[in-house]
Write an enzyme that holds these catalytic residues in place. Structure first.
Site, PDB file in Angstrom:
ATOM      1  N   TYR A 136     -65.275   4.435 -40.568  1.00 56.83           N
ATOM      2  CA  TYR A 136     -66.439   3.926 -39.885  1.00 56.83           C
ATOM      3  C   TYR A 136     -66.812   4.649 -38.834  1.00 56.83           C
ATOM      4  O   TYR A 136     -66.160   5.533 -38.186  1.00 56.83           O
ATOM      5  CB  TYR A 136     -66.118   2.222 -39.321  1.00 56.83           C
ATOM      6  N   HIS A 137     -68.059   4.379 -38.498  1.00 57.17           N
ATOM      7  CA  HIS A 137     -68.795   5.275 -37.363  1.00 57.17           C
ATOM      8  C   HIS A 137     -68.601   4.262 -35.999  1.00 57.17           C
ATOM      9  O   HIS A 137     -69.328   3.148 -35.914  1.00 57.17           O
ATOM     10  CB  HIS A 137     -70.283   5.356 -37.833  1.00 57.17           C
ATOM     11  N   PRO A 138     -67.763   4.788 -35.190  1.00 55.29           N
ATOM     12  CA  PRO A 138     -67.806   3.910 -33.758  1.00 55.29           C
ATOM     13  C   PRO A 138     -69.023   4.064 -33.018  1.00 55.29           C
ATOM     14  O   PRO A 138     -69.473   4.987 -32.816  1.00 55.29           O
ATOM     15  CB  PRO A 138     -66.565   4.365 -32.848  1.00 55.29           C
ATOM     16  N   ILE A 139     -69.694   2.843 -32.628  1.00 56.44           N
ATOM     17  CA  ILE A 139     -70.851   2.806 -31.850  1.00 56.44           C
ATOM     18  C   ILE A 139     -70.791   1.669 -30.929  1.00 56.44           C
ATOM     19  O   ILE A 139     -69.719   0.944 -30.797  1.00 56.44           O
ATOM     20  CB  ILE A 139     -71.923   2.458 -32.735  1.00 56.44           C
ATOM     21  N   THR A 186     -74.993   6.392 -39.519  1.00 57.29           N
ATOM     22  CA  THR A 186     -75.266   6.513 -38.338  1.00 57.29           C
ATOM     23  C   THR A 186     -76.110   7.862 -37.812  1.00 57.29           C
ATOM     24  O   THR A 186     -76.765   7.889 -36.672  1.00 57.29           O
ATOM     25  CB  THR A 186     -74.290   6.441 -37.078  1.00 57.29           C
TER      26      THR A 186
END
Length: 132
Positions: free
Chosen positions: A64-67, A111
């Site tokens: 996943y893309h940590p944001i 993202t």
């Protein structure tokens, strides 16, 4: 760096081992056997914890893309905000954050496009601030 602490709680290890045992039972069925599918065997480990640690160290990855790790908000009103609405970092004069970490929520797609928009908007704000 963000450490997701995979399988760091005993409940996580128990759930992982339950899933692993179910996966093994699927791979032991004829369709998979006939294709030569193999499963890393955990019998070589003394405990479930050792096996889980081995799997995390050798195979686990974040997909996943940590944001949202650097909250944006009104610095005067929001004590949890790290950056202002103009991307300026609390407590610094000329430091800004202009990446996915200031996004409040994950977008439905990748993202990368969101990061382009954040970067472009931050560049506009920096130019505006320097022209004052």
């Amino acid at each position: 760096a963000i450490d997701p602490k995979y399988l760091s709680h005993p409940d996580d290890i128990a759930a992982f081992m339950d899933g692993w045992k179910k996966l093994r039972s699927v791979y032991e069925k004829e369709p998979f056997k006939s294709m030569g599918a193999q499963v890393v065997e955990y019998a070589q480990f003394d405990t479930d914890e050792q096996f889980a640690k081995y799997m995390v160290q050798n195979y686990a990855m974040t997909i996943y893309h940590p944001i949202g790790t650097c909250k944006m908000g009104n610095l005067a009103k929001d004590k949890m905000a790290v950056t202002s609405e103009r991307c300026k970092v609390r407590g610094f004069c000329n430091l800004r954050v202009a990446d996915a970490s200031i996004a409040p929520d994950l977008v439905a797609g990748n993202t990368q496009a969101m990061c382009y928009v954040i970067g472009c908007k931050a560049a506009q704000m920096i130019l505006q601030d320097w022209q004052r």
